[in-house]
Design a protein around this motif. Structure first.
Motif, PDB file in Angstrom:
ATOM      1  N   ASP A 102      -0.219  -5.531   3.774  1.00 46.52           N
ATOM      2  CA  ASP A 102      -1.537  -4.893   3.883  1.00 46.52           C
ATOM      3  C   ASP A 102      -1.526  -3.480   3.306  1.00 46.52           C
ATOM      4  N   THR A 103      -0.474  -2.732   3.580  1.00 39.22           N
ATOM      5  CA  THR A 103      -0.396  -1.356   3.087  1.00 39.22           C
ATOM      6  C   THR A 103      -0.401  -1.319   1.566  1.00 39.22           C
ATOM      7  N   LYS A 121      -7.402  -4.717   8.975  1.00 36.83           N
ATOM      8  CA  LYS A 121      -6.798  -3.442   8.616  1.00 36.83           C
ATOM      9  C   LYS A 121      -7.512  -2.847   7.407  1.00 36.83           C
ATOM     10  N   ASN A 122      -6.991  -1.732   6.901  1.00 38.12           N
ATOM     11  CA  ASN A 122      -7.709  -0.976   5.880  1.00 38.12           C
ATOM     12  C   ASN A 122      -7.733  -1.653   4.520  1.00 38.12           C
ATOM     13  N   SER A 123      -6.937  -2.704   4.324  1.00 37.73           N
ATOM     14  CA  SER A 123      -7.012  -3.409   3.046  1.00 37.73           C
ATOM     15  C   SER A 123      -8.353  -4.104   2.872  1.00 37.73           C
ATOM     16  N   ASP A 134       5.295   1.060  10.229  1.00 40.45           N
ATOM     17  CA  ASP A 134       4.607  -0.075  10.849  1.00 40.45           C
ATOM     18  C   ASP A 134       5.524  -1.290  10.954  1.00 40.45           C
ATOM     19  N   LEU A 137       1.849   5.850   1.692  1.00 37.23           N
ATOM     20  CA  LEU A 137       1.781   4.439   2.049  1.00 37.23           C
ATOM     21  C   LEU A 137       3.175   3.848   2.246  1.00 37.23           C
ATOM     22  N   ASP A 155      -3.182   5.397  11.259  1.00 35.61           N
ATOM     23  CA  ASP A 155      -4.409   4.922  10.641  1.00 35.61           C
ATOM     24  C   ASP A 155      -5.050   6.042   9.821  1.00 35.61           C
ATOM     25  N   LYS A 168       4.270   4.932   5.763  1.00 30.24           N
ATOM     26  CA  LYS A 168       3.402   4.237   6.723  1.00 30.24           C
ATOM     27  C   LYS A 168       3.825   2.776   6.855  1.00 30.24           C
ATOM     28  N   GLY A 169       4.054   2.110   5.712  1.00 32.34           N
ATOM     29  CA  GLY A 169       4.456   0.707   5.756  1.00 32.34           C
ATOM     30  C   GLY A 169       5.796   0.505   6.428  1.00 32.34           C
ATOM     31  N   ILE A 183      -3.958   8.792   3.364  1.00 31.30           N
ATOM     32  CA  ILE A 183      -2.975   7.720   3.198  1.00 31.30           C
ATOM     33  C   ILE A 183      -2.945   7.233   1.762  1.00 31.30           C
TER      34      ILE A 183
END
Length: 643
Positions: free
Chosen positions: A96-97, A354-356, A239, A232, A250, A235-236, A225
């Motif tokens: 997703d990231t 998620k943000n994707s 997560d 990213l 987030d 973050k990835g 982000i």
């Protein structure tokens, strides 16, 4: 007699020349061999993963192989060495990231395709002012803001022509000089340029403008982000390592954490560049006097900016739609699951969003919506039949030629390495080995982590450094019982703070090539921003970070569970290793016993054979004599009967 000139004999190539031309090949072939004892001495998953990590780290730092090719190594090595399966490894390359990042690049390209970024930049500069100091401040702040949403390299590439146009106009009016005058020397009675092969050397004013936008691009990328691939990446990895963490990275939380510090060190960097290049607080210096001349002729720069803005024309439907979609995407980021009120993702009867999702939604809309609505004139019978198709807000051809597709493998390789190090137990092993750092106060440990990240990123790719450093910090924080975000977030931001060399980051390389800035000048100019970012980031992580994450000074429950799981896994792996060792010892003893028994049986068989042989040999002569006597007796009996 005519002598023929012999052909010149080429000097034998030296080892130094050979290595200078083929050092990459030497590194590629020798590094796996040099690291081979790691798995030969400890053939367990942790050390097999460490073997791959060391090879990839050297390849990433030296770029002996292209960064993207090095990132593909886990796809081959993990299944081969029994760390992760092919399916599991390949799934880490499109998470997703990563989809969010690639979608963000496409949206940024839609902004660039429409020309909206130029309108925004020129308009802000008009509002700020066009004196040298105001113009420099405006360029830095505009670059910083745009870099929050598009890639640092694209932002620098966009702003460089604007700076060049302003400087050329100022030079034409005699306000400043872009490059120093070339030096001449007498050669054969003629004036000749000294060092003709050297590129023109930019003046301090030129360096100030160009380095300002390069540094602002790197600093602005820390704000969101999607601002840079480094954000990213960590973050990835975070997560992946802590899927049950209550403190998430987030979009809104990330901005609240990093934007205040970003503004502070951007403004301080501007002040340093003004002091270093334009004589701020040094009114009698040559640089300050040149700035004063530029201030008196600010109308010249304003004329250039106004002309550039006028050439754009009025804002068209293409730009308006892209701006609306961009604002919609940011709005969806903030309102997905804000926590303080019910977000739109909470209202949908679906699984985790998620943000994707909002990113790709906006990308799809850029292809669905037309760039103009001229065709409506025909539909309403107000115009002629359209002769050409109406283009969309962006074309796939433009995206295909501008998207850095290799980043998929670069980011994915980092995610795969993080997942492999966790699953094999290598990350836990490294983290446990650093438990001796407990003697350091948390603040001192944080400062060391920031310094290490800044030093490493000065000589290597930002994303590669994050891929190497963040998994280690995740496990080290568990071993030291520190909140993982306390170390991971500052280290991730510090990986973007590269100011000293052109090779450190793409913005540096772009302005160095565009303005012919020498490496030594950039190295000196980067001292100030480096010190500023280290100090400001350290202070904010001790103060403002506690406001955003109130539990940052504790060891949360989810981290305790993760630490216990890691400890149990380490203990289980240790038991398995001990059992394997015991089984190997039993097998060795059994082999030794079997060898002894075989030798005993061989001796017994030999002895039995000798005994039987002797018995037969000793018994054969009496038996033969007995047979002869018996035969003679039978013959005599038969003869007597006959008589």
């Amino acid at each position: 007699m005519e002598l023929e000139a012999a052909e010149p004999v080429e000097p034998q190539a030296r080892w130094g020349n050979f290595f200078a031309n083929h050092w990459k090949g030497c590194v590629v072939f020798l590094m796996p061999l040099l690291c081979l004892p790691i798995i030969l001495m400890n053939n367990i998953p942790e050390y097999r993963c460490m073997y791959i990590l060391l090879i990839m780290a050297v390849f990433w730092v030296t770029e002996a192989l292209p960064l993207y090719v090095t990132s593909m190594i886990p796809i081959v090595a993990f299944p081969t060495l029994g760390i992760m399966g092919s399916e599991e490894t390949c799934m880490t390359y499109f998470k997703d990231t990563l989809v969010m990042f690639m979608g963000g690049i496409m949206v940024a390209l839609a902004v660039e395709y429409s020309g909206l970024h130029k309108r925004l930049a020129l308009r802000v500069i008009q509002m700020v002012g066009c004196s040298p100091r105001r113009l420099h401040f405006g360029l830095i702040m505009v670059t910083m803001f745009i870099s929050m949403w598009i890639s640092n390299a694209a932002c620098t590439a966009m702003m460089s022509p604007i700076v060049q146009a302003v400087l050329e106009e100022l030079q034409a009016q005699g306000v400043c000089k872009i490059y120093h005058e070339p030096e001449y020397q007498m050669v054969g009675g003629k004036n000749k340029k000294k060092n003709e092969d050297e590129l023109p050397y930019p003046t301090k004013v030129t360096q100030c403008y160009y380095l300002g936008i390069a540094y602002a691009s790197s600093l602005g990328g820390c704000g969101t982000i999607i601002g840079t691939a480094t954000n990213l990446t960590f973050k990835g990895i975070y997560d992946t390592a802590f899927p049950n963490a209550t403190e998430k990275l987030d979009f809104p939380t990330f901005m609240f954490y990093s934007v205040p510090s970003m503004l502070v060190y951007t403004v301080l960097t501007y002040v340093f560049l003004q002091w270093h290049f334009m004589g701020l607080w040094r009114p009698n210096s040559k640089e300050a006097q040149e700035v004063q001349v530029g201030k008196d002729n600010a109308h010249v720069a304003k004329k250039v900016i106004d002309q550039r803005y006028k050439e754009l024309g009025p804002m068209n439907m293409h730009e308006i739609q892209v701006m609306i979609l961009f604002i919609l995407m940011v709005f969806m980021y903030f309102t997905r699951k804000p926590g303080i009120f019910t977000g739109w993702a909470d209202l949908l009867p679906s699984k985790v969003i998620k943000n994707s999702m909002p990113t790709i939604f906006v990308v799809i809309m850029c292809f669905m919506l037309p760039a103009n609505y001229a065709f409506l004139r025909y539909c309403t019978r107000r115009g002629a039949v359209p002769t050409t198709p109406t283009p969309s807000l962006i074309t796939w051809k433009f995206i295909q030629s501008r998207v850095p597709w290799g980043l998929i493998f670069l980011l994915g390789g980092g995610f795969a390495l993080a997942a492999g190090s966790k699953q094999s137990g290598m990350a836990t092993l490294i983290g446990s080995s650093m438990s001796g750092l407990k003697v350091l106060p948390n603040a001192a440990l944080l400062l060391v982590v920031i310094l290490v990240a800044v030093f490493m990123t000065a000589f290597s790719s930002n994303v590669a450094v994050a891929n190497i450093l963040i998994p280690v910090l995740n496990e080290m924080s568990l071993a030291l019982k520190i909140h993982p975000l306390y170390l991971v977030f500052p280290a991730g931001l510090a990986c973007s703070m590269a100011f000293h060399l052109p090779v450190s980051t793409p913005p540096n390389a772009l302005v160095a090539g565009y303005a012919h800035i020498r490496s030594k000048d950039m190295a000196i100019a980067g001292i100030g921003p480096t010190i500023i970012t280290i100090v400001v980031l350290f202070i904010f992580c001790q103060t403002w970070a506690m406001v955003i994450y109130p539990n940052l000074d504790t060891f949360p429950e989810w981290a305790q569970i993760a630490a216990e799981e890691a400890a149990n896994k380490t203990r289980m792996l240790a038991e398995i290793t001990a059992n394997k060792t015991h089984l190997l010892e039993l097998a060795a003893n059994a082999t030794r016993l079997l060898a002894n028994n075989t030798e005993l049986l061989t001796d017994l068989s030999t002895s039995s054979s000798n005994l039987v042989g002797d018995l037969i040999a000793n018994s054969s002569e009496p038996l033969a004599q007995l047979a002869v006597n018996g035969t003679r007796l039978l013959t005599e009996i038969a003869l007597n009967k006959t008589l």
